[in-house]
Design an enzyme around this catalytic site. Sequence first.
Site, PDB file in Angstrom:
ATOM      1  CG  ASP A  67      -0.255  -0.388   2.511  1.00 54.52           C
ATOM      2  OD1 ASP A  67       0.978  -0.379   2.556  1.00 54.52           O
ATOM      3  OD2 ASP A  67      -0.964  -0.694   3.491  1.00 54.52           O
ATOM      4  CG  ASN A 136      -8.815  -1.216  11.810  1.00 57.09           C
ATOM      5  OD1 ASN A 136      -7.856  -1.895  11.473  1.00 57.09           O
ATOM      6  ND2 ASN A 136      -9.200  -0.138  11.155  1.00 57.09           N
ATOM      7  CG  HIS A 138      -5.714  -2.016   8.801  1.00 54.70           C
ATOM      8  ND1 HIS A 138      -5.825  -0.715   9.237  1.00 54.70           N
ATOM      9  CD2 HIS A 138      -4.399  -2.298   8.856  1.00 54.70           C
ATOM     10  CE1 HIS A 138      -4.620  -0.255   9.525  1.00 54.70           C
ATOM     11  NE2 HIS A 138      -3.742  -1.188   9.315  1.00 54.70           N
ATOM     12  CD  GLU A 143      -8.518   1.143   7.395  1.00 51.15           C
ATOM     13  OE1 GLU A 143      -8.447   0.185   8.187  1.00 51.15           O
ATOM     14  OE2 GLU A 143      -8.021   2.249   7.642  1.00 51.15           O
TER      15      GLU A 143
HETATM   16  C1  GLP Z   1      -0.417   0.392   8.671  1.00 50.75           C
HETATM   17  C2  GLP Z   1      -0.123  -0.430   7.385  1.00 50.75           C
HETATM   18  C3  GLP Z   1      -0.310  -1.906   7.623  1.00 50.75           C
HETATM   19  C4  GLP Z   1       0.315  -2.290   8.938  1.00 50.75           C
HETATM   20  C5  GLP Z   1      -0.457  -1.650  10.072  1.00 50.75           C
HETATM   21  C6  GLP Z   1       0.116  -1.933  11.451  1.00 50.75           C
HETATM   22  O1  GLP Z   1      -1.512   1.203   8.576  1.00 50.75           O
HETATM   23  N1  GLP Z   1      -0.870  -0.016   6.244  1.00 50.75           N
HETATM   24  O2  GLP Z   1       0.244  -2.641   6.534  1.00 50.75           O
HETATM   25  O3  GLP Z   1       0.274  -3.684   9.117  1.00 50.75           O
HETATM   26  O4  GLP Z   1      -0.671  -0.293   9.869  1.00 50.75           O
HETATM   27  O5  GLP Z   1       1.162  -1.068  11.746  1.00 50.75           O
HETATM   28  P1  GLP Z   1       2.136  -1.257  12.981  1.00 50.75           P
HETATM   29  O6  GLP Z   1       3.021  -2.396  12.614  1.00 50.75           O
HETATM   30  O7  GLP Z   1       2.900   0.028  13.073  1.00 50.75           O
HETATM   31  O8  GLP Z   1       1.303  -1.543  14.162  1.00 50.75           O
END
Ligand code: GLP
Length: 247
Positions: A67, A136, A138, A143
């Site tokens: 992404d 959440n 995702h 989302e």
């Molecule tokens: C972001 C990314 C995800 C990631 C998630 C968790 O928004 N788009 O690919 O897995 O959040 O992030 P973190 O590892 O900082 O908790």
Amino acid sequence: MKIYKVASYEQMSQEAAKHILKVMTEKPNALLGLATGSTPVGMYQALIRETRATGFSWQHIVTYNLDEYVGLDALDEQSYAHFMNVNLFDHVSIDQAHVHIPNGKAEDLEAECRAYEASLKTAGGVDIQVLGIGRNGHIGFNEPNDAFEPYTHVVHLDEKTIEDNARFFESKEKVPKTAISMGVESILSAKKIILLACGKEKAQALYDMLYGPITPQLPASILQKHGDVEVICDEAAASLLKGPFDV
Ligand code: GLP
């Protein structure tokens, strides 16, 4: 899904790197599906260390990221393109022509999504996909929603996601409200998936992903449909899970 509970962030990172190194060693032109966020940073460090130590050449490795934020270009320090350069690509011998990240500055975002998806297919599909998980539930930027988005698409970010990711920005207001993300079918088409989770903030999402119904309200639950997913998590993230664990 296999669940591998580890004692520390370092162990999670090492274990994840081991999986990727195995794929890269068996297939020197492997296609890696990569993720951003704070969770995989240690895994990238382990990958850099190990491939330097063994002299592994990244020359034929191909990468596709999950992404990117809409409106940020690769030079923007908050972009995922910049994150990948700083955390991995600047430190290994990868050919930049083999690196793929959605262009968040594309004039026609829908066309960018279609082109990204087509390019991924033409490249032959992901050999190993790395995923983190949002609080959440995702994955990538898929989302919670009323329906799953199958392919690469433009997404309006969830309030929870904006709050969570605000820590990387000057303020919550600076977090982009939209992003481009691979869809769930794009993710499920990977041959193998590893999902990394650490910290108690991820415990509920992990529990729901594993034991809850498959629902677009908890996008990671779709992974129950994939035959080769390994969850690598620390004790805090695994705190709500029922043992015994599979691995
Ligand atoms: C972001 C990314 C995800 C990631 C998630 C968790 O928004 N788009 O690919 O897995 O959040 O992030 P973190 O590892 O900082 O908790």
